[in-house]
Design an enzyme around this catalytic site. Structure first.
Site, mmCIF file in Angstrom:
data_model
loop_
_atom_site.group_PDB
_atom_site.id
_atom_site.type_symbol
_atom_site.label_atom_id
_atom_site.label_comp_id
_atom_site.label_asym_id
_atom_site.label_seq_id
_atom_site.Cartn_x
_atom_site.Cartn_y
_atom_site.Cartn_z
ATOM 1 N N ARG A 1 -14.189 12.771 -0.072
ATOM 2 C CA ARG A 1 -12.956 13.504 0.268
ATOM 3 C C ARG A 1 -12.416 14.270 -0.933
ATOM 4 N NH1 ARG A 1 -9.210 9.017 2.458
ATOM 5 N NH2 ARG A 1 -10.628 7.696 1.292
ATOM 6 N N LYS B 1 -7.975 -3.855 -4.818
ATOM 7 C CA LYS B 1 -6.621 -4.380 -4.669
ATOM 8 C C LYS B 1 -6.600 -5.900 -4.806
ATOM 9 C CE LYS B 1 -4.918 -0.512 -1.922
ATOM 10 N NZ LYS B 1 -4.215 -0.051 -0.708
ATOM 11 N N ASP C 1 -2.066 -1.137 5.738
ATOM 12 C CA ASP C 1 -2.407 -0.616 7.063
ATOM 13 C C ASP C 1 -3.900 -0.477 7.317
ATOM 14 O OD1 ASP C 1 -2.922 2.821 7.085
ATOM 15 O OD2 ASP C 1 -2.500 1.728 5.253
ATOM 16 N N ASP D 1 0.869 -1.161 0.000
ATOM 17 C CA ASP D 1 0.000 0.000 0.000
ATOM 18 C C ASP D 1 0.920 1.229 0.000
ATOM 19 O OD1 ASP D 1 -2.245 1.717 0.444
ATOM 20 O OD2 ASP D 1 -1.837 1.667 2.592
ATOM 21 N N PHE D 2 0.374 2.406 -0.322
ATOM 22 C CA PHE D 2 1.201 3.618 -0.349
ATOM 23 C C PHE D 2 0.997 4.486 0.894
ATOM 24 C CE2 PHE D 2 2.056 8.048 -1.710
ATOM 25 C CZ PHE D 2 3.415 7.911 -1.999
ATOM 26 N N ASP D 3 -0.206 5.010 1.070
ATOM 27 C CA ASP D 3 -0.462 5.924 2.183
ATOM 28 C C ASP D 3 -0.315 5.221 3.528
ATOM 29 O OD1 ASP D 3 -1.155 8.374 0.739
ATOM 30 O OD2 ASP D 3 -2.891 7.251 0.030
ATOM 31 N N SER E 1 -2.428 1.715 -4.603
ATOM 32 C CA SER E 1 -2.882 2.798 -3.740
ATOM 33 C C SER E 1 -4.290 3.249 -4.072
ATOM 34 C CB SER E 1 -1.929 4.004 -3.867
ATOM 35 O OG SER E 1 -2.411 5.090 -3.109
ATOM 36 N N GLY E 2 -5.099 3.411 -3.031
ATOM 37 C CA GLY E 2 -6.412 4.022 -3.189
ATOM 38 C C GLY E 2 -6.289 5.535 -3.311
ATOM 39 N N GLU F 1 -1.128 10.373 4.954
ATOM 40 C CA GLU F 1 -2.185 10.174 3.955
ATOM 41 C C GLU F 1 -2.117 11.325 2.948
ATOM 42 O OE1 GLU F 1 -4.529 7.625 3.756
ATOM 43 O OE2 GLU F 1 -3.492 6.620 5.405
ATOM 44 N N ASN G 1 -9.018 -1.143 3.291
ATOM 45 C CA ASN G 1 -9.046 -1.363 1.840
ATOM 46 C C ASN G 1 -7.894 -2.252 1.371
ATOM 47 O OD1 ASN G 1 -7.116 0.767 2.202
ATOM 48 N ND2 ASN G 1 -7.361 1.343 0.055
ATOM 49 N N ASP G 2 -7.051 -2.715 2.307
ATOM 50 C CA ASP G 2 -6.002 -3.689 1.971
ATOM 51 C C ASP G 2 -6.461 -5.131 2.215
ATOM 52 O OD1 ASP G 2 -3.985 -1.733 1.276
ATOM 53 O OD2 ASP G 2 -3.830 -1.295 3.414
#
Length: 207
Positions: free
Chosen positions: A53, A141, A164, A8-10, A96-97, A17, A167-168
Site C-alpha cells: 500500500r 503490537k 478493530d 489502535d488508531f485507524d 498504530s500500524g 484509515e 493486527n490488534d
C-alpha cells in the site's frame, strides 16, 4: 496501582484509515482500501500489505501528507474516552500500524500519553513509497505492549486494549479487558467486550 490502556488508531481513535485518505489525491483510494480491508480481516500478511500500500503512495508530497494527516476525523467520543480513562488513573497509549504523521497530531490533541507508529520515507519532501518503524508486523503490537507493561509495572489484569482489526490480535493476547470496536470477526472472537456503535464513550461503561 498502575493501569494501561492501549488504543489502535485507524478506525478506532480515528474514523477511517489514514492510508485510504492519503491514496485519495492519487486516485488510488479504492485500490488501497481493498488491500486494507483484506489485511484487517486477517486475509493478508500485515507487513506485506503495508509495504504494498505504501508503495502506491510514491510521488505524494510530504506537505500534502501532513496537511491530510492534520485534518483526519476523530472517532466520536475519542476526547471523552481518553479523559475518562485518565481520570481512572490509566496511562493511555496509541499503537498504530499506520503513520506518525497522523498519530502525533491526533494524540497530542487528545492528550494520549504516547504514540507508536511507522514512518513514511521521503526524499526532498516527496514520498519514496517506502516505510519503516516498529509497528510494521502482525505481532508488533503484542511485543510492544509487553515492553510497556514491564516499563510501567502493569499486569494484564490492569491492561485494557481497544482495536478493530487482525493486527490488534497480538496485543489482545496480553490484556484481560479486550474491546473489539466496530471490529472484524477475527478480533471480535478474541474480545471480552464488543462495541458495535461508533462511540468510544461506550468503553467507559465497561467499568
Amino acid at each position: 496501582m498502575h493501569k494501561l490502556a492501549v488504543f489502535d488508531f485507524d478506525s478506532t481513535l480515528m474514523d477511517g484509515e489514514t492510508i485510504d485518505f492519503l491514496a485519495k489525491p492519487l486516485g488510488l483510494e479504492e485500490q488501497v482500501a481493498a488491500i486494507t480491508e483484506r489485511a484487517m480481516a486477517g486475509e493478508l500478511d500485515f507487513f506485506k500489505s503495508l509495504v504494498a500500500r505504501v508503495a502506491l503512495l510514491e510521488g505524494l508530497e510530504k506537505a500534502k501528507v501532513d496537511a491530510i494527516c492534520g485534518n483526519l476525523p476523530l472517532m466520536p467520543g475519542a476526547e471523552k474516552v481518553v479523559a475518562g480513562l485518565k481520570e481512572r488513573d490509566y496511562t493511555v497509549v496509541c499503537f498504530s500500524g499506520g503513520f506518525r504523521n497522523a498519530t502525533k497530531p491526533a494524540c497530542e490533541y487528545l492528550g494520549v500519553d504516547a504514540d507508536f507508529s511507522n514512518f513514511l520515507h521521503d526524499e526532498n519532501g516527496i514520498l519514496t513509497g517506502r516505510v519503516g518503524g516498529e509497528m510494521m508486523y502482525s505481532d508488533a503490537k503484542g511485543d510492544m505492549i509487553v515492553r510497556m507493561q514491564k516499563l510501567l509495572g502493569v499486569n494484564r489484569k490492569n491492561t485494557l486494549v481497544v482495536g478493530d482489526g487482525a493486527n490488534d490480535l497480538s496485543m489482545f493476547a496480553h490484556a484481560d479487558t479486550r474491546v473489539a470496536f466496530c471490529a472484524k470477526t477475527v478480533l471480535r472472537e478474541a474480545a471480552t467486550h464488543c462495541v458495535d456503535v461508533k462511540d468510544l464513550t461506550e468503553i467507559l461503561k465497561i467499568f
